[in-house]
Motif scaffolding. Structure first.
Motif, mmCIF file in Angstrom:
data_model
loop_
_atom_site.group_PDB
_atom_site.id
_atom_site.type_symbol
_atom_site.label_atom_id
_atom_site.label_comp_id
_atom_site.label_asym_id
_atom_site.label_seq_id
_atom_site.Cartn_x
_atom_site.Cartn_y
_atom_site.Cartn_z
ATOM 1 N N LEU A 174 0.833 -1.197 0.000
ATOM 2 C CA LEU A 174 0.000 0.000 0.000
ATOM 3 C C LEU A 174 0.871 1.251 0.000
ATOM 4 O O LEU A 174 0.502 2.288 -0.540
ATOM 5 N N TYR A 175 2.042 1.108 0.601
ATOM 6 C CA TYR A 175 2.953 2.259 0.707
ATOM 7 C C TYR A 175 4.349 1.727 0.990
ATOM 8 O O TYR A 175 4.516 0.787 1.761
ATOM 9 N N ASP A 176 5.321 2.313 0.353
ATOM 10 C CA ASP A 176 6.710 1.921 0.613
ATOM 11 C C ASP A 176 7.603 3.096 0.235
ATOM 12 O O ASP A 176 7.651 3.495 -0.931
ATOM 13 N N ASP A 177 8.271 3.652 1.222
ATOM 14 C CA ASP A 177 9.140 4.800 0.940
ATOM 15 C C ASP A 177 10.599 4.511 1.295
ATOM 16 O O ASP A 177 11.382 5.428 1.519
ATOM 17 N N ASN A 178 10.957 3.263 1.344
ATOM 18 C CA ASN A 178 12.309 2.821 1.731
ATOM 19 C C ASN A 178 12.545 2.874 3.226
ATOM 20 O O ASN A 178 13.512 2.293 3.716
ATOM 21 N N LEU A 179 11.708 3.585 3.955
ATOM 22 C CA LEU A 179 11.859 3.632 5.408
ATOM 23 C C LEU A 179 10.715 2.861 6.061
ATOM 24 O O LEU A 179 10.910 2.166 7.054
ATOM 25 N N LEU A 180 9.559 2.982 5.477
ATOM 26 C CA LEU A 180 8.358 2.330 6.011
ATOM 27 C C LEU A 180 7.634 1.619 4.875
ATOM 28 O O LEU A 180 7.490 2.169 3.782
ATOM 29 N N ARG A 181 7.200 0.416 5.155
ATOM 30 C CA ARG A 181 6.438 -0.349 4.164
ATOM 31 C C ARG A 181 5.126 -0.778 4.821
ATOM 32 O O ARG A 181 5.118 -1.334 5.925
#
Lengths: 333, 310
Positions: free
Chosen positions: B177-184
């Motif tokens: 749903l979301y992945d910014d390299n810090l949080l998935r």
């Protein structure tokens, strides 16, 4: 149905007074009636005084009539001996850090006893280069203890080495101890006003940092990694590392949220460093000169970060100058 | 090229292109888990990543002590991994064939292999990882083995990834749903999310929006459960404002709904405590199931259990 709690303005319960003394004997002489009155009321007494003064007070109390504490009610039990409050620890002298620690100690004392009387004695050894330590300490006490049922009387010499000590005392204290009674002080100013004129002093320089990490909003992870490495190198266990990472992250978050965007973290490491020592710098102005000294209301969505950071660190000193806002953190493993 | 969901069983020789470390750990753990569950022997070629993979397996509640002890799960050390991917292709092919045959000989119904092979990119003799892929296809023919090649974008340059992905008939994918390299953030079931990584000032609004959106979805659904579940097993950091946000979100839920945070690591639990979680009537916090003391893995393959890797 849900009944919402209603926010209300904080009640000021602190009674914070200053007295001016002519000699060491005069310190004990002015403090003794306050201590005796507190014991009569069944209140605990906390002291932040020099050992000689503490001894004189104890001797004086021993020679007076036994305490006649109330036999009923919440203060029925006789108060114990005076509690000695902690003093500044480590190489840095931070009035705001000391105030936060006293707040923690006094909150514990008042949790069961309702109120507390505190005697603080000026100690020239803590003056630093200009005596601003005491101005910062008193202003911080006004913030940190404001909701506490405490009577804090600070005893200063009439003629201190640094004029700032006496002037700061007159501006910071809402009450003055005159002829054994606390009276309103017309010269009193709010902590923000007091520190606007002379803010918290910068601590002694530490020399070039071993590591500097520049960061913005999207680089806070690098800050956390740098702190975790330094904390582990200082001998912190896993939980302590996690807590210190959280503390510095909160300070760094404040820097990117309220600062000018050019924030950086300085870390001092090395084999001889057995504590976490770091500083967060940003180019922003300090809106609240003494942030994080009071727990925010539970319904406040923000403002908890620095308060949590202060609980987790042994020293958290915030100061500002023309270059921006700075925070030094020290934490033992 | 085929794109399959990441069940780990879809192909003999597959690749995956994780966009973030969290996706890399997730896909690796899923592949390893599928092999362990099927009773296969699983070999992981380490190059500084095994701690994170084992940590993820622990987060996923996959028993790893036994398989590591009895050899069902084998970790090849970093030095040997580099030796293999930098050595002659023929040697690597012989080694792999031997490993598969030994596994079968030992009674395992199958064999699977994955790992971190990015060190093979730096060799200067003109041989590329693509040559290994070609050799792998030959070795795997007729053998009960599965290989997952991981070409994550942190360790492999884009041009190498494009070259390597076309050597594989199957590419596994793991949507988020979301992945910014810090949080998935992944959806593991209707009204159940999983957060992996770190929540800070940069991505906190996303999490809080996700909670609000999930609640909204639940309220509009006639079949939604009364509890929205967030699995935090792999969440290593949560900042103060994030913790406050979750507590306030739960306090703002309708009486009919609850917010449940599962698998909360000790550090995250402490900040939730400091931010009032114990007093939020509609918030349930259950701790992480992991072990937090040294547990005798030894030999450099001890999983960094919760809190060990930030």
């Amino acid at each position: 149905m849900r009944v919402e709690t209603t926010r209300s303005a904080g009640v000021v319960r602190l009674r914070h007074g200053a007295g001016f003394t002519s000699s060491a004997d005069d310190v004990a002489a002015q403090a003794a009636p306050l201590v005796a009155a507190a014991r009569t009321r069944g209140e605990p007494v906390a002291l932040a005084v020099r050992p000689a003064t503490a001894a004189a007070l104890e001797d004086m109390l021993a020679r007076t009539a036994p305490v006649t504490a109330p036999t009923t009610g919440p203060f029925a039990a006789a108060p114990g001996p005076p509690v000695l409050l902690c003093g500044p620890e480590g190489p840095d002298r931070s009035g705001q850090t000391l105030a936060a620690r006293w707040a923690c100690e006094l909150r514990t004392l008042t949790r069961t006893r309702g109120g507390v009387t505190v005697i603080v004695e000026h100690d020239g050894a803590l003056d630093g280069i200009d005596g601003r330590f005491w101005t910062e300490l008193d202003a911080a006490l006004n913030v940190a203890l404001t909701d506490l049922a405490a009577t804090v009387v600070c005893l200063y010499p009439q003629l201190p080495l640094h004029l700032e000590v006496a002037e700061g005392a007159r501006r910071n204290h809402p009450l003055l101890l005159v002829d054994g009674a606390l009276r309103q002080n017309p010269a009193h100013r709010e902590p923000r006003d007091v520190l606007a004129a002379r803010g918290a002093p910068a601590p002694a320089l530490l020399g070039p940092p071993d590591r500097r990490i520049g960061f913005d909003t999207w680089q806070l992870a690098a800050v956390r990694d740098g702190v975790a490495q330094a904390a582990r190198a200082a001998g912190c266990d896993r939980d302590r590392v996690d807590d210190l990472v959280l503390a510095v992250n909160e300070v760094a978050t404040n820097a990117v949220e309220h600062g000018s965007g050019d924030a950086h973290l300085d870390v001092w490491t090395g084999d001889a460093v057995r504590e976490l020592v770091c500083e967060v710098h940003d180019g922003g102005a300090l809106r609240d000169p003494l942030p994080g000294l009071r727990a925010p209301h539970p319904s406040d969505p923000r403002g908890r970060g620095l308060w949590i950071a202060r609980q987790l660190c042994d020293l958290l000193h915030v100061w500002s100058d023309a270059a921006g806002t700075h925070v030094r953190i020290r934490a033992l493993p | 090229m085929q794109t399959a969901t990441t069940d780990g069983r879809s192909g003999v020789h597959a690749c995956a292109i994780p966009a973030s470390d969290e996706q890399l750990w997730e896909m690796t753990a899923a592949f390893v888990t599928a092999g362990l569950t099927a009773g296969e022997q699983v070999v992981y070629f380490d190059d500084g990543t095994v701690d994170a993979v084992l940590e993820r397996l622990v987060d996923d509640r996959v028993p790893v002590h036994g398989p590591l002890s009895d050899g069902q799960l084998t970790v090849v050390g970093a030095a040997q991994t580099r030796q293999v991917v930098r050595g002659p292709v023929r040697d690597a092919a012989v080694l792999l064939a031997d490993m598969i045959d030994r596994a079968v000989g030992a009674g395992y119904p199958g064999f699977r292999m994955t790992g971190q092979w990015s060190s093979g990119l730096v060799r200067g003799d003109g041989i590329s990882l693509a040559d290994y892929d070609a050799a792998l296809d030959t070795v795997l023919t007729g053998r009960p083995a599965r290989v997952l090649c991981l070409y994550d974008r942190h360790r492999f340059p884009d041009d190498a990834i494009e070259q390597l992905r076309f050597r594989h008939r199957i590419e596994l994918d793991a949507p988020a749903l979301y992945d910014d390299n810090l949080l998935r953030i992944t959806r593991t079931a209707p009204f159940r999310m999983r957060l992996a990584g770190e929540v800070d000032h940069s991505n906190r609004p996303v999490v809080l929006r996700m909670v609000a959106a999930t609640l909204d979805e639940a309220l509009r659904s006639h079949s939604a459960p009364t509890t929205l579940e967030f699995d935090l097993s792999s969440l290593r950091f949560l900042d103060g404002a994030g913790a406050i946000g979750l507590v306030h979100a739960a306090e703002g839920f309708p009486e009919s709904q609850r917010l449940a945070l599962h698998g909360v690591r000790p550090g995250v639990a402490r900040i939730l405590d400091r931010c009032g979680a114990p007093f939020a009537a509609q918030l349930d916090v259950t701790p992480h199931h992991g072990e937090f003391a040294d547990d005798g893995f030894g030999d450099g393959v001890a999983p960094a259990l919760p809190g060990g890797r930030r």
